[in-house]
Design an enzyme around this catalytic site. Structure first.
Site, short mmCIF file in Angstrom:
data_model
loop_
_atom_site.label_atom_id
_atom_site.label_comp_id
_atom_site.label_asym_id
_atom_site.label_seq_id
_atom_site.Cartn_x
_atom_site.Cartn_y
_atom_site.Cartn_z
N LYS A 122 0.84 -1.20 0.00
CA LYS A 122 0.00 0.00 0.00
C LYS A 122 0.88 1.24 0.00
CE LYS A 122 -2.76 2.85 3.14
NZ LYS A 122 -3.36 2.97 4.48
N TRP B 293 -9.46 0.11 0.29
CA TRP B 293 -10.64 0.76 0.87
C TRP B 293 -10.29 1.88 1.84
CZ3 TRP B 293 -10.58 -4.78 1.96
CH2 TRP B 293 -11.12 -5.53 0.92
N HIS B 294 -9.15 2.51 1.67
CA HIS B 294 -8.74 3.59 2.57
C HIS B 294 -8.92 4.96 1.91
CE1 HIS B 294 -5.94 0.56 4.87
NE2 HIS B 294 -7.23 0.30 5.00
N TYR B 295 -9.91 5.08 1.03
CA TYR B 295 -10.14 6.35 0.34
C TYR B 295 -10.61 7.40 1.35
CZ TYR B 295 -14.65 3.87 0.11
OH TYR B 295 -15.77 3.13 0.41
N HIS B 296 -10.29 8.67 1.04
CA HIS B 296 -10.56 9.75 1.98
C HIS B 296 -10.62 11.08 1.22
CE1 HIS B 296 -6.22 8.95 1.69
NE2 HIS B 296 -6.06 10.26 1.77
#
Length: 597
Positions: A430, A531-534
């Site tokens: 990541k 799934w760590h979108y921000h």
């Protein structure tokens, strides 16, 4: 009162089956079963249809007037609601159901099945970014903590410093979460081999078991207990004041209602629909300190602001949305941390494990690992994003050429693959703090449908450079003696390892012939999400440092949409802490520093 946003009940949900969605359909549907409504666990949780149905403004003086209305019962919303309920009346609106009786949510062994379930009642709502990367957003009480891989680790201290949070209150808020739902993982052989391999290639020192963000290799916490049962942010509601908290499930917020008579618009309530499609309206109490708080996540919060008339005026007018505030930054600078994976085959079955160990490098990348989610019968017939061990060729076919016949042939061929090709695990690489940015835009005014989301993965050259360094390091990890001993396989060449990932159906991006020769191309063509979108509601642009929406009274955003970067290797710990932290801070500001929570 001039109420902007108050309207009749919404149009019914459009049911459409798109070609891209069908790619993700599971051929063996998970057991759905009839939901057991007796298992809401807490007495203050009930279905949205039980709420008064009046849409008139006269209801503002009745029982549906609250000190705080929180939209989104996720990682931030649940601890925030619990904290505020100690002193004030709180209404928490959650568009999904409860996680407690859902076997796909509750058990580690079923982690992948929630992501494979694309039905409209799934706890996971599928979407694909315009980049061609498959993704999911939570649709269940507990939010992302109900569908994620469970790894718990605190944020980078530098992130906390940049945000400007009170370190003392931060240090009180993390343990509040940890004492209730966080566990020490049951360390399995795969994770031990991964830990030893990280140290072997120089990701040192070994920091042991710790929640803290430290350079080197560490074992972190998990929200799965030793029996493999998940404990979500919804369980943080256990310590709420039941006399002051109401949680409505299947309550889909459609618009924030504003009073626009004064110099500045102020939020006065929320329009939402229940599980039957009937409209309801909840109001704030008539005092200056009552607030609507959006905690719907990096997609849900900017989406609802836009639908409520806060956004770029030109874009809103195209969809006939009344502009409450012309705000150019809503939905802008969306970021998703790109991830690339290397599949590690084994010569025998391997224990299932999700993230337990992480390598925090100084290259600007994090390395994690999972195992055993590709070898069961349901796995072989399903697609589940980053946990997919599918060795198919569909991703090499341009999107416009993916006919129903091509998809049927692909799924049939996958059924006939030998089970051996699904055995193994993944090394996950990541990128930390990517510089590539995208945006969220409205397609229509239907809140049930995903907006258009673009992340522009690897559009910044520095992101590509760091990914290449990370893949090189991940390859060395796979080739270490520890994985060779565990997997009982010969040492794999770099090209062979990368070729497995290229051939796997991980996204909708057409592949190139030089994917295994050029690591730069490999990064771009095999990118997936973790799934760590921000982003989308950034501090200083959409909200201030108190998370109050600029230019609007009685409205805040408290969730990951306000982050300019992901707060560490995995964000859930910091998002839950943030809910507790902001709730405590609001109480202290309202009641005085002597307030205890």
């Amino acid at each position: 009162m001039a109420l902007v946003g108050a309207s009749a009940a919404p149009p019914p949900l459009k049911l459409c089956a798109s070609l891209l969605l069908s790619i993700c359909l599971c051929l063996l549907s998970p057991c759905q079963g009839k939901p057991d409504y007796s298992e809401y666990r807490y007495p203050f949780i009930r279905k949205a249809s039980t709420f008064p149905s009046s849409l008139s403004s006269s209801a503002s003086g009745a029982n549906n007037a609250y000190d705080y209305i929180i939209v989104g019962g996720g990682a931030a919303g649940c601890p925030l609601a619990t904290t505020l309920s100690q002193n004030f009346s709180v209404l928490l609106l959650e568009r999904g159901g409860v996680p407690f009786a859902n076997a796909n949510v509750s058990f580690l062994e079923n982690f992948h099945l929630t992501l494979a379930d694309t039905s409209k009642t799934s706890a996971s709502q599928f979407f694909s970014s315009t980049d061609g990367v498959l993704n999911s957003r939570a649709r269940v009480l507990g939010g992302g903590t109900s569908i994620n891989a469970g790894f718990y680790t605190r944020g980078n201290p530098e992130f906390i410093r940049k945000v400007g949070w009170d370190q003392t209150l931060v240090n009180e808020s993390y343990p509040w979460v940890e004492k209730q739902i966080v566990h020490r993982p049951d360390f399995v052989p795969w994770q031990r081999a991964f830990k030893d391999s990280l140290l072997d290639v120089g990701v040192s020192p070994f920091n042991g078991f710790t929640y803290d963000h430290l350079y080197g290799t560490k074992v972190g916490g998990t929200i799965f207990d030793r029996y493999g049962r998940r404990h979500t942010a919804a369980e943080l509601l256990a310590t709420a004041n039941p006399q002051k908290l109401t949680v409505l499930i299947y309550a889909t917020a459609q618009k924030i209602v504003f009073d626009t008579r004064g110099n500045r618009p102020k939020a006065v309530g929320v329009l939402f629909k229940d599980e039957n499609g009937n409209g309801h309206q909840a109001f704030l109490k008539n005092n200056l300190q009552s607030e609507v708080i959006l905690s719907s996540g990096a997609i849900g919060s900017p989406h609802l602001l836009l639908l409520s008339g806060i956004g770029p005026k030109a874009d809103l007018e195209k969809l006939n949305i009344t502009t409450v505030l012309d705000q150019e930054f809503v939905g802008k600078d969306m970021v998703d941390n790109p991830m690339n994976t290397i599949f590690v085959p084994t010569n025998g079955p391997i224990n299932q494990s999700l993230i337990q160990t992480v390598g925090i490098t100084k290259l600007g990348v994090y390395l994690e690992s999972s195992s055993g989610f590709g070898q069961s019968n349901d796995s072989i017939r399903c697609h589940h994003g980053i946990m997919s061990a599918e060795i198919g060729q569909l991703s090499t076919v341009p999107p416009k050429q993916r006919t129903p016949e091509a998809i049927q042939a692909y799924t049939q061929n996958k059924r006939n693959l030998p089970h051996e090709v699904f055995r193994g695990g993944f090394i996950l690489e990541k990128l930390a703090s990517p510089l590539s940015k995208g945006e969220l835009r409205l397609i229509n005014t239907n809140v049930d449908e995903n907006p258009s989301i673009t992340f522009n993965y690897f559009s910044h050259p520095y992101d590509v450079e760091r990914c290449v360094d990370g893949i090189r390091l991940a390859t060395k990890v796979v080739q270490s003696k520890y994985f060779a001993e565990l997997t009982r396989t010969d040492k794999q060449t770099t090209e062979k390892l990368l070729n497995i990932s290229v051939k796997a159906n991980v996204n909708l991006i057409p592949k190139h012939t030089n994917d295994t020769k050029s690591l730069e191309q490999f990064c771009k063509d095999t990118v997936i999400t973790i799934w760590h979108y921000h982003g989308g509601c950034h501090i200083g642009k959409v909200v201030d440092h108190e998370h109050k929406v600029l230019g609007i009274d009685r409205l805040r955003v408290i969730d990951g949409s306000t982050f300019s970067e992901s707060p560490g290797t995995n964000p859930q710990a910091t998002v839950m802490m943030m809910g507790r932290y902001m709730g405590a801070k609001i109480l202290r500001n309202r009641l005085g520093l002597a307030a205890t929570v």
